[in-house]
Design a protein around this motif. Structure first.
Motif, PDB file in Angstrom:
ATOM      1  N   SER A  51       0.831  -1.204   0.000  1.00 16.63           N
ATOM      2  CA  SER A  51       0.000   0.000   0.000  1.00 16.63           C
ATOM      3  C   SER A  51       0.867   1.255   0.000  1.00 16.63           C
ATOM      4  O   SER A  51       2.085   1.202   0.205  1.00 16.63           O
ATOM      5  CB  SER A  51      -0.916   0.020   1.227  1.00 16.63           C
ATOM      6  OG  SER A  51      -0.146   0.104   2.423  1.00 16.63           O
ATOM      7  N   ASP A  52       0.218   2.381  -0.221  1.00 16.90           N
ATOM      8  CA  ASP A  52       0.861   3.690  -0.213  1.00 16.90           C
ATOM      9  C   ASP A  52      -0.047   4.636   0.560  1.00 16.90           C
ATOM     10  O   ASP A  52      -1.234   4.765   0.238  1.00 16.90           O
ATOM     11  CB  ASP A  52       1.049   4.190  -1.655  1.00 16.90           C
ATOM     12  CG  ASP A  52       1.554   5.623  -1.723  1.00 16.90           C
ATOM     13  OD1 ASP A  52       2.154   6.080  -0.737  1.00 16.90           O
ATOM     14  OD2 ASP A  52       1.342   6.269  -2.764  1.00 16.90           O
ATOM     15  N   ASP A  65       4.204   0.291   5.448  1.00 17.31           N
ATOM     16  CA  ASP A  65       4.576   0.191   4.037  1.00 17.31           C
ATOM     17  C   ASP A  65       5.219   1.479   3.536  1.00 17.31           C
ATOM     18  O   ASP A  65       6.157   1.455   2.728  1.00 17.31           O
ATOM     19  CB  ASP A  65       3.347  -0.124   3.172  1.00 17.31           C
ATOM     20  CG  ASP A  65       2.967  -1.597   3.215  1.00 17.31           C
ATOM     21  OD1 ASP A  65       3.777  -2.402   3.707  1.00 17.31           O
ATOM     22  OD2 ASP A  65       1.864  -1.938   2.748  1.00 17.31           O
ATOM     23  N   THR A  66       4.716   2.613   3.985  1.00 17.46           N
ATOM     24  CA  THR A  66       5.256   3.908   3.565  1.00 17.46           C
ATOM     25  C   THR A  66       6.496   4.275   4.367  1.00 17.46           C
ATOM     26  O   THR A  66       7.454   4.856   3.829  1.00 17.46           O
ATOM     27  CB  THR A  66       4.178   4.994   3.695  1.00 17.46           C
ATOM     28  OG1 THR A  66       3.056   4.645   2.871  1.00 17.46           O
ATOM     29  CG2 THR A  66       4.702   6.347   3.246  1.00 17.46           C
ATOM     30  N   SER A  69      10.126   3.174   3.122  1.00 16.55           N
ATOM     31  CA  SER A  69      10.871   4.005   2.177  1.00 16.55           C
ATOM     32  C   SER A  69      11.333   5.305   2.814  1.00 16.55           C
ATOM     33  O   SER A  69      12.491   5.715   2.664  1.00 16.55           O
ATOM     34  CB  SER A  69      10.020   4.295   0.935  1.00 16.55           C
ATOM     35  OG  SER A  69       8.792   4.899   1.296  1.00 16.55           O
ATOM     36  N   TYR A 210       8.165  10.025  -7.340  1.00 16.55           N
ATOM     37  CA  TYR A 210       7.027   9.486  -6.599  1.00 16.55           C
ATOM     38  C   TYR A 210       5.777   9.544  -7.459  1.00 16.55           C
ATOM     39  O   TYR A 210       5.408  10.600  -7.950  1.00 16.55           O
ATOM     40  CB  TYR A 210       6.805  10.274  -5.307  1.00 16.55           C
ATOM     41  CG  TYR A 210       5.556   9.887  -4.545  1.00 16.55           C
ATOM     42  CD1 TYR A 210       5.287   8.555  -4.204  1.00 16.55           C
ATOM     43  CD2 TYR A 210       4.621  10.854  -4.169  1.00 16.55           C
ATOM     44  CE1 TYR A 210       4.151   8.207  -3.507  1.00 16.55           C
ATOM     45  CE2 TYR A 210       3.477  10.524  -3.463  1.00 16.55           C
ATOM     46  CZ  TYR A 210       3.245   9.197  -3.132  1.00 16.55           C
ATOM     47  OH  TYR A 210       2.103   8.852  -2.452  1.00 16.55           O
ATOM     48  N   LYS A 212       1.927   8.440  -6.918  1.00 19.50           N
ATOM     49  CA  LYS A 212       1.017   7.983  -5.870  1.00 19.50           C
ATOM     50  C   LYS A 212       0.343   6.667  -6.260  1.00 19.50           C
ATOM     51  O   LYS A 212      -0.106   6.486  -7.386  1.00 19.50           O
ATOM     52  CB  LYS A 212      -0.039   9.050  -5.595  1.00 19.50           C
ATOM     53  CG  LYS A 212      -0.926   8.765  -4.388  1.00 19.50           C
ATOM     54  CD  LYS A 212      -1.924   9.882  -4.127  1.00 19.50           C
ATOM     55  CE  LYS A 212      -1.247  11.151  -3.666  1.00 19.50           C
ATOM     56  NZ  LYS A 212      -2.227  12.181  -3.226  1.00 19.50           N
ATOM     57  N   ASN A 213       0.336   5.739  -5.289  1.00 22.42           N
ATOM     58  CA  ASN A 213      -0.281   4.414  -5.447  1.00 22.42           C
ATOM     59  C   ASN A 213       0.378   3.560  -6.526  1.00 22.42           C
ATOM     60  O   ASN A 213      -0.184   2.548  -6.947  1.00 22.42           O
ATOM     61  CB  ASN A 213      -1.788   4.527  -5.733  1.00 22.42           C
ATOM     62  CG  ASN A 213      -2.546   5.120  -4.569  1.00 22.42           C
ATOM     63  OD1 ASN A 213      -2.267   4.811  -3.416  1.00 22.42           O
ATOM     64  ND2 ASN A 213      -3.499   5.996  -4.862  1.00 22.42           N
ATOM     65  N   SER A 215       4.514   3.891  -7.282  1.00 19.05           N
ATOM     66  CA  SER A 215       5.921   3.642  -6.982  1.00 19.05           C
ATOM     67  C   SER A 215       6.557   4.849  -6.313  1.00 19.05           C
ATOM     68  O   SER A 215       6.079   5.982  -6.431  1.00 19.05           O
ATOM     69  CB  SER A 215       6.692   3.314  -8.263  1.00 19.05           C
ATOM     70  OG  SER A 215       6.702   4.441  -9.127  1.00 19.05           O
ATOM     71  N   LEU A 216       7.645   4.568  -5.609  1.00 24.19           N
ATOM     72  CA  LEU A 216       8.480   5.612  -5.038  1.00 24.19           C
ATOM     73  C   LEU A 216       9.926   5.176  -5.219  1.00 24.19           C
ATOM     74  O   LEU A 216      10.311   4.091  -4.776  1.00 24.19           O
ATOM     75  CB  LEU A 216       8.171   5.831  -3.548  1.00 24.19           C
ATOM     76  CG  LEU A 216       8.781   7.082  -2.899  1.00 24.19           C
ATOM     77  CD1 LEU A 216       7.955   7.516  -1.702  1.00 24.19           C
ATOM     78  CD2 LEU A 216      10.219   6.849  -2.449  1.00 24.19           C
ATOM     79  N   ILE A 246       4.133  -0.456  -5.460  1.00 29.38           N
ATOM     80  CA  ILE A 246       2.890  -0.732  -4.746  1.00 29.38           C
ATOM     81  C   ILE A 246       2.196  -1.896  -5.441  1.00 29.38           C
ATOM     82  O   ILE A 246       1.720  -1.770  -6.584  1.00 29.38           O
ATOM     83  CB  ILE A 246       1.970   0.502  -4.718  1.00 29.38           C
ATOM     84  CG1 ILE A 246       2.765   1.753  -4.324  1.00 29.38           C
ATOM     85  CG2 ILE A 246       0.808   0.252  -3.767  1.00 29.38           C
ATOM     86  CD1 ILE A 246       3.520   1.649  -3.026  1.00 29.38           C
ATOM     87  N   ASN A 392      -4.196  -1.652   4.026  1.00 26.44           N
ATOM     88  CA  ASN A 392      -2.732  -1.603   4.006  1.00 26.44           C
ATOM     89  C   ASN A 392      -2.067  -2.913   4.402  1.00 26.44           C
ATOM     90  O   ASN A 392      -0.847  -2.968   4.518  1.00 26.44           O
ATOM     91  CB  ASN A 392      -2.226  -0.489   4.940  1.00 26.44           C
ATOM     92  CG  ASN A 392      -2.590  -0.741   6.386  1.00 26.44           C
ATOM     93  OD1 ASN A 392      -3.639  -1.276   6.689  1.00 26.44           O
ATOM     94  ND2 ASN A 392      -1.716  -0.342   7.291  1.00 26.44           N
TER      95      ASN A 392
END
Length: 539
Positions: A51-52, A65-66, A69, A210, A212-213, A215-216, A246, A392
């Motif tokens: 999840s993001d 999960d966030t 990173s 980044y 959203k929802n 990859s980062l 994600i 998540n």
């Protein structure tokens, strides 16, 4: 007071972690055997998470999960040893605590810069701490660590004193967390939403891209040379880049690791263990301290303000059955509101037993009579209410569906409702829930105060009770033994009132390819990648 204080020992954490890591490989050192050879620089680590949270500001995120990173993007004033619980130098080379635990003086190391080139000095730290109380609903964690914050006084570029209007013994441990990771003054000056889109830190990696929802991507910070005293090496990180993808579906994450498409995955399901180990993957595990997975209530809602309803729900839950059916083999049933790896944890398992007949009799005595469909009714109202959860973790839905079945046997109808993790802070702060599933990780028992105190955000709408003075007393008690006694009473009171229904302890389990080494856990069971590296598998 003592410089670089000792005494923040976690005996329960040590014993629990030793058992898990002995079975899965020690994630505090190399992720695989000693025959991997010397660390190799370069390469990309591809990491799939479920999840993001929709934000890249470490001070505004609480989802593991966030955090995985963003922990890599910021440095902290101190670091907490996951083996001993002691605080060690990071950005701060030393610190002193006033006898009344109302002020803390830090000395910073020289030469640290943010990735935009600005110096990380005492004024930058002050800017961060001054801004934290102004953060909105997403900033619950850092605001709790700075409870009673009066201000920061800068005496030189490398020395400053943080002052509180009341004793705040948990603050030092808070300085080791990602939530009080130091951001550049330019980032601090942005709005909350702007910070969620982009941040500048001083850590071993920077945010390169980044989506959203989706990859980062993190890039190695050139010239980084001010790592924690606990890092295995000083200097730049070994990896060139880290890609967090994600991937919500557990089976897809597992298949991606087996096929070599990714190098590591999080949120391992019970069904994933055998296929992953059979394919040669390493399972790295560490119990999470803090508040266990469980059910919190909006106590302002009439149906769950009835203590008989909360008590009966707790009695109806067969915790060993839930853990055995859903979670990985390293997971334990909850035995208190606090996980057994948390400092000052008290074993309250005798008050968390499964007793379906007692659950039924409790509801009988409170006037909840069985209806024609088995669901209980009182004054024309069915004993039915929503139980909300964030998407998540892959274990959340099967856990709650099993609890739903168990509760129905007692005549309680739980309506399981899912929402995106990015909405969690808004839902919690607005009170737009009746019951909510979650947990909160922190290696300090003050997590109870930040979660349940009526003097704070009070997202659970906890009424005034004997719990409140206990939460305040432990926050002001500098003697570790006395503080542990107070925290034990607080746990007992929480369970006596059933303000929270604990179910399972969270254990972080990661699967990594045999070519990945040096992935480690911090004291809060979040990952640290400064020492991580990859090879081609040759032994």
């Amino acid at each position: 007071m003592t410089v670089r204080p000792r005494g923040l020992l976690l005996p329960a954490l040590l014993s629990a972690a030793a058992v898990v890591l002995a079975a899965c490989g020690d994630a505090s050192g190399p992720a695989s055997g000693a025959d991997a050879g010397p660390p190799q620089a370069g390469g990309t680590l591809r990491f799939a998470v479920s999840s993001d949270q929709g934000c890249v500001d470490p001070q505004q995120v609480a989802s593991n999960d966030t955090i995985y990173s963003l922990r890599q993007v910021v440095d902290s004033l101190t670091d907490q040893d996951p083996r001993t619980g002691e605080l060690e130098p990071w950005l701060a080379t030393s610190w002193q605590t006033s006898p009344d635990a109302k002020s803390y003086t830090f000395t910073l190391r020289d030469g640290v810069t943010f990735s935009d080139g600005t110096p990380l000095d005492a004024n930058a730290v002050k800017a961060n701490f001054d801004r934290v109380p102004q953060i909105g609903a997403r900033g619950t964690l850092p605001k709790g660590y700075l409870a009673g914050y009066q201000g920061t006084t800068v005496t030189s570029p490398t020395q400053f004193t943080v002052t509180f209007n009341q004793p705040n013994v948990q603050f030092l441990q808070g300085t080791s967390t990602h939530s009080l990771g130091i951001l550049s003054p330019a980032t601090v000056a942005k709005s909350d939403d702007e910070r969620c889109a982009s941040v500048i830190g001083s850590g071993p990696f920077t945010v390169e891209n980044y989506v959203k929802n989706a990859s980062l991507t993190l890039a190695k910070r050139p010239g980084y040379n001010w790592g924690s005293a606990l890092f295995a090496h000083q200097g730049e990180a070994y990896l060139d880049t880290v890609e967090f993808r994600i991937v919500p579906e557990s089976g897809v994450r597992t298949g991606s690791l087996q096929s070599g498409e990714v190098d590591a995955i999080g949120s391992i399901g019970q069904q994933d263990e055998a296929p992953l180990t059979g394919a040669g993957a390493q399972l790295l595990a560490r119990p999470n301290p803090g508040i266990t997975f469980g059910i919190g209530f909006n106590l302002g809602k009439p149906i769950v303000s009835d203590p008989a309803v909360r008590q009966a729900l707790s009695l109806a839950i067969d915790r060993p059955e839930v853990v055995g059916a859903v979670y990985t083999s390293q997971t334990r049933p909850a035995t208190s509101v606090l996980a057994s790896t948390t400092p000052s944890y008290a074993d309250e398992s005798a008050d968390l037993g499964f007793d379906l007949e007692k659950a039924r009799s409790t509801l009988d005595a409170a006037g909840w009579a069985p209806g024609p469909d088995g669901i209980r009714v009182k004054d024309g109202q069915r004993l039915s209410f929503p139980l909300s959860f964030a998407n998540n973790a892959g274990t959340n839905r099967p856990t709650l569906e099993l609890i739903q079945q168990q509760a129905r046997a007692a005549g309680i109808d739980l309506q399981v409702q899912e929402f995106p993790i990015a909405q969690f802070p808004t839902i919690q702060s607005s009170g737009d829930f009746v019951a909510i599933w979650g947990n909160l990780t922190r290696a300090d028992p003050d997590i109870l105060r930040s979660s349940f105190s009526t003097a704070g955000a009070n997202y659970y709408r906890v009424p005034q009770s004997p719990l409140e003075p206990l939460l305040q007393q432990q926050a002001a008690e500098p003697d570790p033994a006395k503080r542990t006694q107070i925290v034990a009473q607080a746990q007992q009171e929480l369970l006596a009132q059933r303000f929270y229904v604990p179910v399972a302890e969270l254990t972080t389990v990661l699967a990594v390819a045999p070519t990945v080494h040096g992935v480690s856990f911090d004291a809060s069971s979040r990952i640290q990648l400064h020492d991580a590296w990859k090879n081609d598998g040759a032994q």
